[in-house]
Design a protein around this motif. Sequence first.
Motif, PDB file in Angstrom:
ATOM      1  N   GLN A  36       0.865  -1.183   0.000  1.00 32.69           N
ATOM      2  CA  GLN A  36       0.000   0.000   0.000  1.00 32.69           C
ATOM      3  C   GLN A  36       0.904   1.236   0.000  1.00 32.69           C
ATOM      4  O   GLN A  36       0.912   2.056   0.910  1.00 32.69           O
ATOM      5  N   ASP A  37       1.682   1.332  -1.073  1.00 31.99           N
ATOM      6  CA  ASP A  37       2.803   2.262  -1.149  1.00 31.99           C
ATOM      7  C   ASP A  37       2.410   3.721  -1.099  1.00 31.99           C
ATOM      8  O   ASP A  37       3.167   4.559  -0.602  1.00 31.99           O
ATOM      9  N   LYS A  38       1.227   4.070  -1.603  1.00 34.42           N
ATOM     10  CA  LYS A  38       0.894   5.491  -1.706  1.00 34.42           C
ATOM     11  C   LYS A  38       0.720   6.160  -0.345  1.00 34.42           C
ATOM     12  O   LYS A  38       0.803   7.381  -0.232  1.00 34.42           O
ATOM     13  N   LEU A  39       0.505   5.366   0.699  1.00 33.40           N
ATOM     14  CA  LEU A  39       0.426   5.944   2.041  1.00 33.40           C
ATOM     15  C   LEU A  39       1.745   6.574   2.470  1.00 33.40           C
ATOM     16  O   LEU A  39       1.774   7.406   3.386  1.00 33.40           O
ATOM     17  N   PHE A  40       2.846   6.181   1.823  1.00 30.15           N
ATOM     18  CA  PHE A  40       4.158   6.640   2.233  1.00 30.15           C
ATOM     19  C   PHE A  40       4.750   7.667   1.268  1.00 30.15           C
ATOM     20  O   PHE A  40       5.920   8.013   1.371  1.00 30.15           O
ATOM     21  N   LEU A  41       3.927   8.161   0.351  1.00 29.46           N
ATOM     22  CA  LEU A  41       4.369   9.253  -0.507  1.00 29.46           C
ATOM     23  C   LEU A  41       4.549  10.528   0.321  1.00 29.46           C
ATOM     24  O   LEU A  41       3.740  10.803   1.214  1.00 29.46           O
TER      25      LEU A  41
ATOM     26  N   HIS B 191      -6.089   1.065  -4.649  1.00 32.57           N
ATOM     27  CA  HIS B 191      -5.268   2.163  -4.123  1.00 32.57           C
ATOM     28  C   HIS B 191      -6.148   3.196  -3.421  1.00 32.57           C
ATOM     29  O   HIS B 191      -5.859   3.607  -2.283  1.00 32.57           O
ATOM     30  N   TRP B 192      -7.191   3.631  -4.110  1.00 32.12           N
ATOM     31  CA  TRP B 192      -8.046   4.676  -3.524  1.00 32.12           C
ATOM     32  C   TRP B 192      -8.710   4.167  -2.242  1.00 32.12           C
ATOM     33  O   TRP B 192      -8.910   4.938  -1.303  1.00 32.12           O
ATOM     34  N   ALA B 193      -9.017   2.882  -2.200  1.00 30.26           N
ATOM     35  CA  ALA B 193      -9.661   2.325  -1.009  1.00 30.26           C
ATOM     36  C   ALA B 193      -8.766   2.469   0.218  1.00 30.26           C
ATOM     37  O   ALA B 193      -9.207   2.924   1.278  1.00 30.26           O
ATOM     38  N   TYR B 194      -7.481   2.088   0.105  1.00 32.47           N
ATOM     39  CA  TYR B 194      -6.637   2.176   1.298  1.00 32.47           C
ATOM     40  C   TYR B 194      -6.219   3.606   1.617  1.00 32.47           C
ATOM     41  O   TYR B 194      -6.030   3.957   2.782  1.00 32.47           O
TER      42      TYR B 194
ATOM     43  N   ARG C 186     -13.508   4.674   6.561  1.00 33.69           N
ATOM     44  CA  ARG C 186     -13.967   3.561   5.732  1.00 33.69           C
ATOM     45  C   ARG C 186     -15.001   4.032   4.700  1.00 33.69           C
ATOM     46  O   ARG C 186     -15.773   4.955   4.946  1.00 33.69           O
ATOM     47  N   ILE C 187     -14.995   3.366   3.555  1.00 31.97           N
ATOM     48  CA  ILE C 187     -15.952   3.672   2.496  1.00 31.97           C
ATOM     49  C   ILE C 187     -17.287   3.012   2.829  1.00 31.97           C
ATOM     50  O   ILE C 187     -17.347   1.829   3.160  1.00 31.97           O
TER      51      ILE C 187
ATOM     52  N   ALA D 269      -8.156  -7.318   0.728  1.00 35.84           N
ATOM     53  CA  ALA D 269      -9.453  -7.795   0.245  1.00 35.84           C
ATOM     54  C   ALA D 269     -10.487  -6.673   0.246  1.00 35.84           C
ATOM     55  O   ALA D 269     -11.343  -6.611  -0.643  1.00 35.84           O
ATOM     56  N   ARG D 270     -10.410  -5.777   1.228  1.00 31.18           N
ATOM     57  CA  ARG D 270     -11.343  -4.644   1.238  1.00 31.18           C
ATOM     58  C   ARG D 270     -11.164  -3.783  -0.012  1.00 31.18           C
ATOM     59  O   ARG D 270     -12.127  -3.262  -0.577  1.00 31.18           O
ATOM     60  N   GLY D 271      -9.909  -3.627  -0.452  1.00 28.28           N
ATOM     61  CA  GLY D 271      -9.656  -2.865  -1.666  1.00 28.28           C
ATOM     62  C   GLY D 271     -10.217  -3.537  -2.904  1.00 28.28           C
ATOM     63  O   GLY D 271     -10.780  -2.881  -3.790  1.00 28.28           O
TER      64      GLY D 271
END
Length: 380
Positions: A140-145, A204-207, A215-216, A357-359
Motif C-alpha cells: 500500500q505504497d501510496k500511504l508513504f508518498l 489504491h483509492w480504497a486504502y 472507511r468507504i 481484500a477490502r480494496g
Amino acid sequence: MSPRSIGVVMNGVTGRMGYRQHLVRSVLAINEQGGVALADGSRITLKPVLVGRNPEKLAKIAADHGIADWTTDLDAALADDDNLIYFDTQVTQARVKAVLKAVEAGKHIYAEKPTAETFSDALALAEAATAKGVKNGVVQDKLFLPGLLKLKRLIDGGFFGRILSVRGEFGYWVFEGDWQAAQRPSWNYRAEDGGGIVLDMFPHWAYVLENLFGRIRSVYAQAVTHVPERVDERGMTYPATADDAAYGVFELEGGIIAQINSSWNVRVNRDELVEFQVDGTHGSAVAGLRNCRVQHRATTPKPVWNPDLPATARFRDDWQEVPDNAEFDNGFKIQWEMFIRHVVEDAPFPYDFVSGARGVRIAELGLRSSAEGLRLPVEP
C-alpha cells in the motif's frame, strides 16, 4: 553484531514495478544500507531468489546485480527452508494460485495489490493465510508518498476542522501504441487478462481513503473504455476490452464525500500525476506525490462570480507550501522494512490480506455500480 540473512522468493521481478521499486529500490537498497534494523539492535539482510517464466531475463537481472539465485521453478524455491518470505508482483491473474502455494509451503507472504481479481478470492487468500498461521501483507505504497505524509500530518494536527470532501485526479495519456509506443503493457487493456483501471486503481483509492479519512460506506462509479483499439508490443492491433477510465464517488464514514477520477486518456494539466484536494471547515489542502499546498480559512479570498469581467486574481498565489520537516525515504522500501520487522520480531503491520481484500471489494463494487447504474452500499 553480524547481520542475519533471510531468503526472499521474489516472483515477477522482470516487470517494471517488480524490478525497479521492489528489487532495486527496496530489497537491494536495504542490503546496501546494512539491512533492516531491529529493536534489539541487530540487523536483517535479504537474500533475493528471483522467480519468473523467462530464464533469459532472470539471468540478466541476476548478473547485473550480483544475485546468486534465480529459477523458473517456483515449487523448488518454496521448498527451500532458508526462504522465509514469498513476494508476489506478477500479473494479477497469476497471483492467487502462486500465493496459495506459498501459504501451503508455510512462507510468510507479501504481495502487490490487488491480491486477486475478485473479492471472494481475495478473502479466501486472507482466510488461508490465517488458517496456516503465516504472516501476510499487501503493498500500500501510496500511504508513504511525501505528499500524502504531509497531508496526514495536517489531518493529525487538526488543520482542516471538519473535513467535508476529497477530490482526486489521477492519470496521464497512455499512447495507443501505433505512432508512439505505449507506456503500459497491453494486458492492462484486456479484461480477459486481468486488465482495467478500476481493478488497478480502486484498491489504491480504497486504502488511501480508509487510512486518511475513514472507511468507504458506498460506491458509485462509471467505468468506460474510451480507446477501443490499441497496438500491442508486437505491433498488432487488438480490441481494448478493459476499462481505461473510471469516475468514482465514494461516501465515507462521517459523511465525507470523495470524488476520484482515474484515466489513462487524460493529458496532464496539474503539477503532479495524482493530486488530492481536501476541503474542510477550517482549511483546504492539495497534495500530490511529493508536494502539498494549503489555504487556511483566515487567508481564504472572497471571490465574487461575475462572468462579465475577466478574472484578475491568481488564485494559486494564495496557497502556501507545507514544509518537509522530515526526510522521506522510498515508500516501497519503508513498507518492506515494516514487513520484515513484522515477520522477524512481530512488529505491527496493519496492511494485511484482509485490508487488501477490502480494496478488491471496492473495485468489484465499482465495476458492478458502473454496469447497473446504481450507488452500492459497502457492507460492514
